[in-house]
Design a protein around this motif. Structure first.
Motif, PDB file in Angstrom:
ATOM      1  N   TYR A  97       0.841  -1.203   0.000  1.00  0.00           N
ATOM      2  CA  TYR A  97       0.000   0.000   0.000  1.00  0.00           C
ATOM      3  C   TYR A  97       0.876   1.253   0.000  1.00  0.00           C
ATOM      4  O   TYR A  97       0.643   2.192  -0.773  1.00  0.00           O
ATOM      5  CB  TYR A  97      -0.893  -0.043   1.235  1.00  0.00           C
TER       6      TYR A  97
ATOM      7  N   SER B  12     -10.939   0.646  -2.797  1.00  0.00           N
ATOM      8  CA  SER B  12      -9.884   0.149  -3.673  1.00  0.00           C
ATOM      9  C   SER B  12      -9.172   1.260  -4.443  1.00  0.00           C
ATOM     10  O   SER B  12      -8.147   1.010  -5.075  1.00  0.00           O
ATOM     11  CB  SER B  12     -10.464  -0.869  -4.659  1.00  0.00           C
TER      12      SER B  12
ATOM     13  N   THR C  40      -7.269  -4.132  -0.154  1.00  0.00           N
ATOM     14  CA  THR C  40      -7.463  -2.973   0.718  1.00  0.00           C
ATOM     15  C   THR C  40      -6.976  -3.267   2.137  1.00  0.00           C
ATOM     16  O   THR C  40      -6.903  -4.418   2.573  1.00  0.00           O
ATOM     17  CB  THR C  40      -8.942  -2.560   0.777  1.00  0.00           C
TER      18      THR C  40
END
Length: 625
Positions: free
Chosen positions: A225, A305, A517
């Motif tokens: 991420y 997302s 996520t």
């Protein structure tokens, strides 16, 4: 092909959606971009995956095949958050479900490999983008390896793929073997030699490790991420058996001129006419007279997302390009004077959240807006305000609505109230939808959302502006049940907050764990990857059902579940006749009429926990809109 006199074509583009030639659909964008580069492009929409001939009818493309599962993940398209099969599909003709397979990208890619052997295969779109690393799969309840392996594809593009697609097409057309294409940003590939990585890199735990170790999964997910940044992001390497998945850094977002060029390619803005006799394609209706003015979102909601696909860096189109698009829409035979949306991932973002981002990228481990706005936040709606005012002046325009998300906490940070005033006066179609999502602080922290006091300030200001301008426009909150961190007590607190506001939500979103996520990582591991602290997870289908019912407690069909939830939580104080109560007692438990006594006395039982007695009979009447 016959009508165009084509005896060959260059690239085949396969999609899980019906073909809609509109810039809100990824297949249309990529196909038009390739066409603009001078290639001959054939589009294969929703092929019959059970028949090999569906993939070979147009012959073998000269250079390669691009594959996507559709505008949304094919498993999300097929199943609800309760894992029940959906009965419709807005991206298919006639709203019919079942015209694409489960895990469409994998199925299509395997069929192409069967049909054309060693032809270069590139997978992309949202489904491939979110599944590029080893990922938790909600529908199988296990960690799956990178989709690149299961698809037997050569390359994967992630994010908004125009830059990567152009580069890949040029390399493939020049005869470069797919195995030698290792230095294109925004792509992933597999190799047995990680030293071929062309960028600074960080290695995360292997597929085998994250499958058996949830802490390792959480740590890997956070790195993946954090590195999704086009300026400071590094390549991410993840071993899979004897091979290495290498995800190159993200491609830079398109700048304003490039966005304009992509938006103004010669789209027909309609579904293919072959669908006319099949009931059309419902997904076009919301976007036919809408305009996308931006990309990216620095809102950073952990269940969304967007941060892992489009990214958090915002770029936007020019006023001139949008004015040309809207002017052209006024000539459409079906146009009635209303632009349904001038929006995007978040409508009121048209610039990076601060100047630092342009040089250094977005901050690691710091969100721009939540739990409190960053001191460097540059909240300014001037450019968006001017754009909307110009659009209102176009002849033939009656009204321009804003229906995509408004980030209300960002709006409140803009000390100039002009945009808020214009929003209320000109751009709301009876109701404005915003997303507080919950009211309990620790749940909102897990979501990456501001605390509820911010929403209440926004609501108060919204009501004052409506009164000032003589408007009767409602505020509709989007709410979410069963997000990681949300207990049954928290769901009850949410029901009490809804009761206090006096407006029952029409729709409630049950948390849906989609691949990639941070919220899905919490759901699978029981850990918040940002802190590695345990997080409560409402996992059982029945508890999720109870939490969802509590957010719609006034519906008669939810009564049994709400009653069960209140008893389970020991909150019988919310069953009664007072204004704070959620449910009236069942008829069998209704209080008897008070016995005759002295004037002013009542024999009604006192409320538990020492609170004042409840009023027998019907509770106070309340107005509900």
């Amino acid at each position: 092909m016959l009508q165009r006199g084509w005896y060959y074509y260059d690239f085949l583009v396969i999609t899980g959606d019906a073909y809609v030639d509109h810039p809100s659909f990824g297949t249309a964008i990529i196909s038009r971009v390739l066409e603009a580069e001078g290639y001959r492009v054939a589009i294969l929409a929703q092929p019959n995956w059970r028949e090999l001939s569906s993939f070979t009818d147009m012959g073998r493309p000269r250079y390669g095949v691009f594959i996507n599962g559709g505008n949304i993940d094919s498993m999300v398209a097929h199943y609800t958050a309760a894992r029940k099969r959906r009965h419709d599909d807005a991206y298919s003709p006639g709203n019919r479900a079942g015209l694409r397979p489960d895990r469409a990208t994998i199925v299509y890619a395997n069929k192409v490999r069967e049909a054309f052997g060693d032809i270069p295969i590139v997978i992309g779109g949202l489904e491939a983008s979110l599944r590029r690393f080893a990922h938790y799969d909600y529908w199988e309840d296990k960690v799956r390896r990178s989709i690149l392996l299961d698809a037997q594809a050569d390359l994967l593009t992630y994010g908004m793929g125009e830059r990567a697609t152009r580069q890949l097409a040029a390399l493939l057309a020049a005869g470069t073997p797919a195995a030698e294409i290792t230095a294109v940003k925004g792509t992933c590939f597999l190799t047995k030699d990680p030293s071929v990585c062309a960028f600074p890199a960080v290695t995360v735990a292997s597929y085998e490790t994250v499958t058996r170790d949830k802490r390792a999964y959480a740590a890997a997910n956070l790195v993946e991420y954090d590195e999704h940044d086009p300026i400071r992001g590094r390549a991410v390497i993840q071993p899979h058996g004897d091979r290495y998945l290498i995800a190159n850094p993200p491609a830079m977002p398109l700048d304003t001129q490039e966005l304009d060029e992509v938006a103004e390619l010669p789209y027909l803005r309609e579904p293919h006419p072959v669908y006319d006799t099949m009931g059309g394609v419902p997904a076009i209706e919301e976007v036919r007279f809408s305009v996308t003015h931006n990309r990216g979102c620095f809102g950073a909601c952990k269940f969304c997302s967007l941060a892992f696909h489009q990214g958090r860096m915002v770029t936007s189109r020019s006023h001139e390009s949008i004015l040309r698009e809207v002017t052209a829409l006024t000539q459409h035979p079906g146009f009635k004077g209303y632009i349904h949306d001038v929006g995007g991932p978040t409508a009121n973002f048209r610039r990076p959240s601060c100047q630092k981002q342009r040089k250094h990228g977005l901050c690691k481990h710091r969100d721009c807006l939540a739990p409190t706005p960053c001191p460097n936040l540059d909240a300014d709606h001037t450019d968006y305000l001017l754009l909307l005012r110009k659009l209102r002046e176009i002849p033939g325009i009656k009204k321009i609505f804003i229906r995509s998300g408004i980030r209300f906490d960002y709006l409140l940070q803009d000390k100039n109230g002009e945009f808020f005033a214009d929003l209320v006066k000109h751009h709301i179609s009876g109701q404005l939808k915003v997303a507080p999502e919950h009211c309990v602080g620790h749940v909102l922290d897990a979501m990456g959302k501001p605390h509820i006091g911010t929403y209440e300030k926004f609501r108060e200001k919204y009501q004052r502006l409506n009164q000032k301008y003589g408007k009767n426009q409602y505020l509709v909150p989007y709410l979410m049940s069963s997000h990681p961190g949300c207990t049954l007590d928290d769901a009850i607190a949410m029901a009490q907050w809804i009761n206090k506001t006096g407006r029952q939500p029409e729709q409630v979103q049950d948390f849906y764990p989609t691949p990639g996520t941070l919220s899905t990582c919490m759901y699978y591991t029981g850990l918040d990857p940002r802190t590695m602290q345990p997080v409560y997870i409402p996992k059982s289908p029945h508890e999720k059902e109870l939490q969802r019912a509590l957010l719609q407690w006034k519906r008669p069909e939810k009564r049994r579940l709400v009653m069960e939830a209140l008893h389970k939580a020991g909150r019988e104080d919310l069953i009664g006749y007072g204004p704070q109560c959620l449910l009236r007692p069942s008829k069998a438990a209704a209080p008897a009429k008070p016995a005759a006594g002295k004037r002013g006395q009542s024999t009604a039982p006192a409320h538990k926990k020492g609170k004042s007695p409840t009023r027998p009979g019907r509770g106070p009447r309340r107005k509900h809109r």
